[in-house]
Design an enzyme around this catalytic site. Sequence first.
Site, PDB file in Angstrom:
ATOM      1  N   LYS A 117       0.807  -1.222   0.000  1.00 44.47           N
ATOM      2  CA  LYS A 117       0.000   0.000   0.000  1.00 44.47           C
ATOM      3  C   LYS A 117       0.840   1.273   0.000  1.00 44.47           C
ATOM      4  O   LYS A 117       0.416   2.309  -0.526  1.00 44.47           O
ATOM      5  CB  LYS A 117      -0.953   0.002   1.203  1.00 44.47           C
ATOM      6  CG  LYS A 117      -1.984  -1.110   1.207  1.00 44.47           C
ATOM      7  CD  LYS A 117      -2.977  -0.959   0.063  1.00 44.47           C
ATOM      8  CE  LYS A 117      -4.113  -1.959   0.169  1.00 44.47           C
ATOM      9  NZ  LYS A 117      -5.093  -1.818  -0.918  1.00 44.47           N
TER      10      LYS A 117
ATOM     11  N   SER B 278       1.707  -9.857  -0.707  1.00 42.53           N
ATOM     12  CA  SER B 278       1.326  -8.444  -0.664  1.00 42.53           C
ATOM     13  C   SER B 278       1.463  -7.806   0.710  1.00 42.53           C
ATOM     14  O   SER B 278       1.541  -6.582   0.816  1.00 42.53           O
ATOM     15  CB  SER B 278      -0.123  -8.286  -1.153  1.00 42.53           C
ATOM     16  OG  SER B 278      -0.996  -9.083  -0.371  1.00 42.53           O
TER      17      SER B 278
ATOM     18  N   GLU C 208     -10.076   5.336   2.941  1.00 44.93           N
ATOM     19  CA  GLU C 208     -10.839   4.216   3.483  1.00 44.93           C
ATOM     20  C   GLU C 208      -9.870   3.079   3.743  1.00 44.93           C
ATOM     21  O   GLU C 208      -8.806   3.008   3.129  1.00 44.93           O
ATOM     22  CB  GLU C 208     -11.921   3.782   2.500  1.00 44.93           C
ATOM     23  CG  GLU C 208     -11.486   2.780   1.427  1.00 44.93           C
ATOM     24  CD  GLU C 208     -10.393   3.282   0.486  1.00 44.93           C
ATOM     25  OE1 GLU C 208      -9.600   2.441  -0.006  1.00 44.93           O
ATOM     26  OE2 GLU C 208     -10.333   4.497   0.224  1.00 44.93           O
TER      27      GLU C 208
END
Length: 415
Positions: free
Chosen positions: A96, A385, A118
């Site tokens: 991210k 991830s 969010e």
Amino acid sequence: MMIKRQSKEWPDARGYFGRFGGQFIPEVLRPALNELHHAYLMFKDDPQFQSELLAELSDYAGRPTPLYFARNLTSHYGRAKIYLKREDLAHTGAHKINNTIGQILLAKRMGKKRIIAETGAGQHGVATATVAAKYGLQCCIYMGEEDMARQQPNVMRMKMLGAEVRAVHTGTKTLKDATNEALRDWLTNVKTTHYIIGSVVGPHPFPMMVRDFQSIIGKEVLEQIRSKQISLPDYLVACVGGGSNAMGLFYPFLPYENVKLIGVEAEGLGLSSGQHAASLTAGRPGIFHGMLTYLLQDENGQIRLPYSISAGLDYPGVGAEHSFLMESKRASYHSVTDRQALWAAYVLTRLEGIIPALESAHALAYLEELMPRTTEQQTVVVNLSGRGDKDMDTYIRHLNDFEQVLKTIRIGNTL
């Protein structure tokens, strides 16, 4: 053999990937999206912007992340070589950060003073709060009450970083509803606020922009795999909720048609149960959060509530480009259950000493189906991830269900 065919660049000028994507928004948001689109087109190829972005990705986020040969996992399956792209080793513990750095650099150049986002699993919220702290911007994170309860460590991290974490009590109290509230905030405060969307979802230009910022993952894999004297991987595997980590891995490989792209969705308690988040596997096209894409819908076209043990995959839609890749057959999409994901996480932990995020565990779980079809001459890259720190309560709660079988694992065994 390397096969490469140049194809049309997507999205088109209106923000469509084939028939998917677009801008389905209130008119009050159009000026903000036009401003963002203009700024992105102006800066994405600007040498100064790119220089700053690459420096931050390197010195702050810790890129490049390793491409790790999972020797024991490979031996366990006894087929193709398995490599893990270690996004879990990036700063904040997931992919991210790649997107939040890029977007906050844009927000600063646009003169925005406030950042909203969010989050589901909390990783995007942490990454957003991290860059907001670094650049001195006010930050507000919307998170469903249900997700806050199961991701308390990330809630605490966001608060420590100085972000306001607003609990969302409506609907399923998960990622869908957090996104709804963030969009409402942006509608009210659009002049001063930039919304850092965390995945390849939403109205144009967000899917394109997030994909481009995340494509550093696939670009690094291209270089790293060649440095290991491997021309190209045979398979790329990544989990898909909204789908940013998968698009980041897939995008640089799209022209190489002999590289098979595999996305793995959350099947939850099973497709027949209705308790899942497999939008591509079991959904149909519709409009949601400003885009046309595959969605979970009931017979009346209303959004059907998703479910996954993984907060980051608990979303009733998917990025528009994934819908396009599925319909064009450039990528294939499959699903695995909660139990399969848990098993895969425990196996990786015992064999490689790496605890994956529950989201990443879904990609790992698909190896059970994929690996028997591979040969020893082939190569599989799985995008890891994120790391599993945030999911330890879930892992510990379910560990006893698997402990006896896990004791039988030996390198080279296929159970």
